[in-house]
Design a protein around this motif. Sequence first.
Motif, short mmCIF file in Angstrom:
data_model
loop_
_atom_site.label_atom_id
_atom_site.label_comp_id
_atom_site.label_asym_id
_atom_site.label_seq_id
_atom_site.Cartn_x
_atom_site.Cartn_y
_atom_site.Cartn_z
N LEU A 123 40.17 71.72 8.41
CA LEU A 123 41.19 70.94 8.89
C LEU A 123 42.55 71.82 8.71
CD1 LEU A 123 40.91 67.87 6.75
CD2 LEU A 123 40.53 68.20 9.16
N ILE A 124 42.80 72.96 7.85
CA ILE A 124 43.97 73.69 8.08
C ILE A 124 43.99 74.63 9.08
CG2 ILE A 124 44.78 75.81 6.73
CD1 ILE A 124 44.31 74.45 3.93
N ILE A 125 42.59 75.30 9.50
CA ILE A 125 42.77 76.00 10.68
C ILE A 125 42.97 75.18 11.93
CG2 ILE A 125 41.00 77.21 12.22
CD1 ILE A 125 39.50 77.91 9.54
N TRP A 126 42.95 73.87 11.91
CA TRP A 126 43.05 72.97 12.82
C TRP A 126 44.27 72.96 13.26
CZ3 TRP A 126 40.55 70.71 16.91
CH2 TRP A 126 41.08 69.66 17.55
N ASP A 127 45.17 72.99 12.21
CA ASP A 127 46.88 72.77 12.09
C ASP A 127 47.54 74.13 12.18
OD1 ASP A 127 46.87 70.11 12.70
OD2 ASP A 127 46.88 69.60 10.60
N GLN A 128 46.61 75.35 12.33
CA GLN A 128 47.22 76.51 11.69
C GLN A 128 48.22 77.07 12.70
OE1 GLN A 128 47.04 79.50 13.99
NE2 GLN A 128 45.89 78.17 15.74
N HIS A 129 48.52 76.41 13.97
CA HIS A 129 49.88 76.74 14.66
C HIS A 129 51.32 76.27 14.26
CE1 HIS A 129 48.62 72.48 15.81
NE2 HIS A 129 49.90 72.21 16.10
N LYS A 130 50.86 75.21 13.13
CA LYS A 130 52.17 74.69 12.57
C LYS A 130 52.58 75.56 11.25
CE LYS A 130 50.91 69.85 13.49
NZ LYS A 130 50.56 68.61 12.76
N LEU A 131 51.70 76.60 10.84
CA LEU A 131 51.78 77.34 9.69
C LEU A 131 52.34 78.82 10.10
CD1 LEU A 131 48.59 76.29 7.28
CD2 LEU A 131 51.11 75.27 7.50
N VAL A 143 56.35 76.80 17.53
CA VAL A 143 55.38 75.96 17.34
C VAL A 143 54.66 75.43 18.44
CG1 VAL A 143 54.41 74.03 16.00
CG2 VAL A 143 55.99 75.49 14.84
N LYS A 144 53.48 75.71 18.92
CA LYS A 144 52.84 75.01 20.16
C LYS A 144 52.82 73.77 19.79
CE LYS A 144 49.96 76.00 23.97
NZ LYS A 144 49.14 77.06 24.55
N GLU A 145 52.91 72.99 20.85
CA GLU A 145 52.67 71.20 20.75
C GLU A 145 51.22 71.11 21.29
OE1 GLU A 145 55.71 68.95 22.29
OE2 GLU A 145 57.42 69.80 20.77
N TYR A 146 50.72 70.21 20.36
CA TYR A 146 49.19 69.70 20.73
C TYR A 146 49.41 68.05 20.74
CZ TYR A 146 47.37 74.62 20.56
OH TYR A 146 47.25 75.82 20.77
N PRO A 147 48.32 67.35 21.46
CA PRO A 147 48.34 66.00 21.36
C PRO A 147 48.21 65.35 19.80
CG PRO A 147 47.16 66.78 23.06
CD PRO A 147 47.43 67.82 22.40
#
Length: 211
Positions: A123-131, A143-147
């Motif tokens: 789950l953290i890797i899934w949101d790694q772009h936010k970190l 921060v790249k945006e995803y749906p």
Amino acid sequence: MKFDNLRTNRWNQWMIIHLRYLVGFAFFPSGLVKLMGERFTRISTDHPIGYFFEALYQSGLYWNFLGLAQLTAGILLMTQRFATLGSLMFLAILSNIWIITISLSFKGTWIITSLMMIAILILIIWDQHKLRPILNYNKPSSVKEYPDPGNIWIVAGVVYAFSCIVLYMLDTVNGNIYEKWLSKMFLVIILLTFVLTNYKAYKNRKLRVNT
């Protein structure tokens, strides 16, 4: 590019959404037990595990705080919108639990906590772009945006969280006939929420394919 393909795949998005529900729910039973000021286990204090949990229980406010932290992390995950914060909070709490289960030689429990660790890392890797802006300190980054999950999944998460809490509260008392019916009603609500949300998601997918 590979991460972009994984992140935008609808099947992967569905799995992550439900993994958040599942992982978030895992903290509800133990978190509510601690928050309500009850013992987590009945193991004798002659055993290291029983002695450890009894010491935590006797700490009083700290025991309640642990329960509140677990419950908060679970709720944040299930809301979907605040799932990243929930994942980080969950990782901090679970890392401690994972080491405890290994150190005290919990029979089989360390396997469960290890699987939970793998799930939360996913789950953290899934949101790694936010970190990345945090990790790339003092460096220009965006921060790249995803749906994001649709509102239907956010509402479903709130329904799941509320229903689980109510079910636990009903289970902690000697239930009468009305409480038993309420328990059944909330179980039906959870089942209907799961069926309806997934049916709507499947229907929307078909509409997109046809168009």
